[in-house]
Design an enzyme around this catalytic site. Structure first.
Site, short mmCIF file in Angstrom:
data_model
loop_
_atom_site.label_atom_id
_atom_site.label_comp_id
_atom_site.label_asym_id
_atom_site.label_seq_id
_atom_site.Cartn_x
_atom_site.Cartn_y
_atom_site.Cartn_z
N ALA A 32 3.28 8.98 -2.59
CA ALA A 32 4.49 9.50 -1.97
C ALA A 32 5.46 8.34 -1.72
O ALA A 32 5.04 7.19 -1.64
CB ALA A 32 4.14 10.20 -0.66
N GLN A 78 0.83 -1.20 0.00
CA GLN A 78 0.00 0.00 0.00
C GLN A 78 0.86 1.24 0.00
O GLN A 78 1.91 1.29 0.63
CB GLN A 78 -1.00 0.01 1.15
CG GLN A 78 -0.42 -0.13 2.53
CD GLN A 78 -1.49 -0.48 3.55
OE1 GLN A 78 -2.35 -1.31 3.32
NE2 GLN A 78 -1.41 0.15 4.70
N GLY A 79 0.38 2.23 -0.77
CA GLY A 79 1.05 3.51 -0.86
C GLY A 79 0.10 4.60 -0.40
O GLY A 79 -1.12 4.40 -0.32
N TYR A 80 0.66 5.76 -0.08
CA TYR A 80 -0.12 6.87 0.46
C TYR A 80 0.10 8.13 -0.36
O TYR A 80 1.18 8.37 -0.88
CB TYR A 80 0.28 7.11 1.93
CG TYR A 80 -0.13 5.98 2.81
CD1 TYR A 80 -1.33 6.03 3.50
CD2 TYR A 80 0.66 4.84 2.94
CE1 TYR A 80 -1.74 4.97 4.30
CE2 TYR A 80 0.26 3.78 3.73
CZ TYR A 80 -0.93 3.85 4.40
OH TYR A 80 -1.34 2.80 5.18
N PHE A 81 -0.96 8.92 -0.43
CA PHE A 81 -0.92 10.21 -1.11
C PHE A 81 -0.69 11.31 -0.09
O PHE A 81 -1.12 11.20 1.06
CB PHE A 81 -2.24 10.47 -1.85
CG PHE A 81 -2.49 9.47 -2.95
CD1 PHE A 81 -1.98 9.68 -4.22
CD2 PHE A 81 -3.22 8.32 -2.70
CE1 PHE A 81 -2.21 8.76 -5.23
CE2 PHE A 81 -3.45 7.39 -3.71
CZ PHE A 81 -2.94 7.61 -4.97
#
Length: 165
Positions: free
Chosen positions: A83, A30-33
């Protein structure tokens, strides 16, 4: 899915036999903005999800959560916009006395960390504590996935007792 997410988080004793209790295991990236609220894209095995979480309430016990399944292609493309600092983990599901505990074993910069969470129907709901659970970390920002992408476990693991790292 949308609504209020109510969960409690715990560290897992390293020497416990928790993996033998699991009935399911999935791989999650999982990635985050960069956003005021938590906005993430998650790839869980071969499915994609977009999730938006509101601010924590009641010491981190609850918060609003919106989650929508998206295509794997959409998730892969959105991961490219995230990010720096992807969370990589395996999630094990363990049923214990009427509740399902999600145990996350982290990899990469968060390698060595094992946490469990249990989702509850209300903030006052009681549950039996399985023997593999250790110290409660509900509301401790260090253990939020969104925080660990920027401040990974490898940088602060020595602050925890040996049984948790």
């Amino acid at each position: 899915m949308s609504g209020v997410e109510i969960e409690r988080k715990f560290l897992v004793h390293k020497q416990s036999n928790w993996k033998s209790l699991a009935h399911n295991c999935t791989h999650i990236r999982q990635g985050y903005f960069n956003a005021v609220n938590t906005v993430r894209v998650r790839i869980r095995d071969d499915k994609g999800y977009l999730t938006i979480k509101g601010p924590s309430r009641n010491g981190g016990l609850s918060r609003y959560e919106f989650e929508k399944e998206i295509t794997l292609e959409e998730a892969d493309n959105l991961m490219l916009l995230c990010a720096p600092g992807v969370i990589d983990k395996h999630r094990y599901l363990i049923d214990y006395e009427g509740h399902t505990f999600e145990v996350d074993e982290f990899h990469g910069d968060n390698d060595g960390l094992v946490m469990a969470e249990v989702e509850l129907g209300s903030e006052n709901e009681t549950f039996s504590v399985p023997p593999f659970l250790g110290r409660e970390v509900t509301g401790d920002r260090r253990f939020y996935n969104s925080h660990m992408r920027q401040n990974p476990f490898k940088l602060w693991k020595d602050t925890l007792p040996e049984e948790y790292r």
